[in-house]
Motif scaffolding. Structure first.
Motif, PDB file in Angstrom:
ATOM      1  N   LYS A 127       0.823  -1.213   0.000  1.00  0.00           N
ATOM      2  CA  LYS A 127       0.000   0.000   0.000  1.00  0.00           C
ATOM      3  C   LYS A 127       0.856   1.262   0.000  1.00  0.00           C
ATOM      4  O   LYS A 127       0.484   2.276  -0.589  1.00  0.00           O
ATOM      5  CB  LYS A 127      -0.919   0.000   1.216  1.00  0.00           C
ATOM      6  N   ARG A 162       2.143   1.834  -3.736  1.00  0.00           N
ATOM      7  CA  ARG A 162       1.249   1.985  -4.876  1.00  0.00           C
ATOM      8  C   ARG A 162       0.939   3.465  -5.116  1.00  0.00           C
ATOM      9  O   ARG A 162       1.195   4.320  -4.274  1.00  0.00           O
ATOM     10  CB  ARG A 162      -0.048   1.207  -4.651  1.00  0.00           C
ATOM     11  N   ALA A 204      -8.411  -0.201  -7.782  1.00  0.00           N
ATOM     12  CA  ALA A 204      -7.500  -0.510  -6.683  1.00  0.00           C
ATOM     13  C   ALA A 204      -8.289  -0.616  -5.380  1.00  0.00           C
ATOM     14  O   ALA A 204      -9.050   0.296  -5.043  1.00  0.00           O
ATOM     15  CB  ALA A 204      -6.427   0.560  -6.562  1.00  0.00           C
ATOM     16  N   GLN A 245      -3.193  -7.614  -6.052  1.00  0.00           N
ATOM     17  CA  GLN A 245      -3.252  -6.523  -7.017  1.00  0.00           C
ATOM     18  C   GLN A 245      -1.883  -5.947  -7.331  1.00  0.00           C
ATOM     19  O   GLN A 245      -1.692  -5.375  -8.408  1.00  0.00           O
ATOM     20  CB  GLN A 245      -4.169  -5.417  -6.495  1.00  0.00           C
ATOM     21  N   HIS A 246      -0.942  -6.084  -6.410  1.00  0.00           N
ATOM     22  CA  HIS A 246       0.398  -5.545  -6.633  1.00  0.00           C
ATOM     23  C   HIS A 246       1.037  -6.161  -7.878  1.00  0.00           C
ATOM     24  O   HIS A 246       1.774  -5.483  -8.609  1.00  0.00           O
ATOM     25  CB  HIS A 246       1.262  -5.806  -5.403  1.00  0.00           C
TER      26      HIS A 246
END
Length: 256
Positions: free
Chosen positions: A79, A82, A114, A218-219
């Motif tokens: 987090k 991003r 996201a 998601q990374h």
């Protein structure tokens, strides 16, 4: 500052213990196992087999403890690296069953898809919506310009009682119209993982797992179908470099 036995001055970085202090296995093995578990549809025994093939003998319960200990920390690192969250929040909820009891999984995503945050709750009232709004606000650096939700009345009532969100534009959409697809589609990876794990069980463990699962997945989840192979390899290098940085791996792991 303090001095070593040889008289050399020890810096703060040297005094700080390693993230993996006291662990028998090297950092490359632990970080790889944690990444596999949250990134792919793999069970703990699957990862145990993959590591055994590479000459690493470790039990699946040890892998479980690695995921419990390092998952949240790695998700926090993801987090932090991003890009800045978007200015539009899409909120949606989905029911999940834990040991036969229904729970509500609330999820917030931005206009880029996201995931901002998730919260597993028992109720669907104003207090639950207010708790979720406050949680999302705490995880985002800025207040959104617009919030998109379904027609659940508790969202509007809770938003009106939060000063930071009271004057933010609120758009209501019909769930049956599929207008809020950005948020509704974000539930699909959770549903797939739920089936792979044969259902969730404990509320606290489910909350902890999904809080790490979303950011880590998601990374690395680029839109591969829109990229040429050479461009994809170039873009995926940045997430791997960031992963090595906040998991404190000094070099690219070739073999364990």
């Amino acid at each position: 500052m303090s001095r070593c036995r040889d008289g050399r001055v020890r810096s703060r970085d040297e005094k700080r213990k390693s993230l993996y202090h006291g662990r028998r296995f090297p950092a490359s093995v632990i970080s790889c196992a944690v990444r596999w578990y949250f990134r792919f549809q793999l069970g703990l025994r699957d990862i145990e087999e993959l590591l055994f093939e590479r000459g690493v003998i470790v039990g699946y319960e040890t892998i479980r403890r690695w995921c419990d200990k390092f998952g949240a920390r790695f998700a926090h690192g993801v987090k932090a690296t991003r890009r800045k969250p978007g200015t539009t929040w899409h909120l949606d909820e989905v029911f999940v069953t834990l040991r036969g009891e229904p729970y509500l999984l609330c999820r917030a995503v931005d206009q880029h898809g996201a995931e901002l945050d998730i919260l597993l709750q028992k109720r669907r009232d104003k207090a639950a919506a207010k708790r979720f709004f406050k949680r999302v606000l705490a995880s985002c650096s800025e207040v959104p310009r617009k919030i998109v939700t379904d027609q659940l009345r508790s969202y509007a009532a809770a938003k009106a009682e939060i000063p930071a969100l009271a004057h933010v534009k609120h758009v209501f959409v019909k769930a049956s119209a599929r207008i809020n697809n950005r948020a509704e589609n974000s539930h699909q990876p959770t549903r797939e993982r739920e089936r792979r794990m044969r259902g969730f069980r404990d509320p606290e463990r489910t909350q902890a797992f999904l809080s790490s699962f979303g950011p880590i997945r998601q990374h690395f989840a680029l839109k591969r179908h829109l990229l040429r192979a050479s461009l994809y390899r170039k873009q995926i290098a940045a997430p791997f470099a960031a992963w090595r940085r906040f998991t404190e791996i000094t070099q690219v792991p070739s073999v364990f």
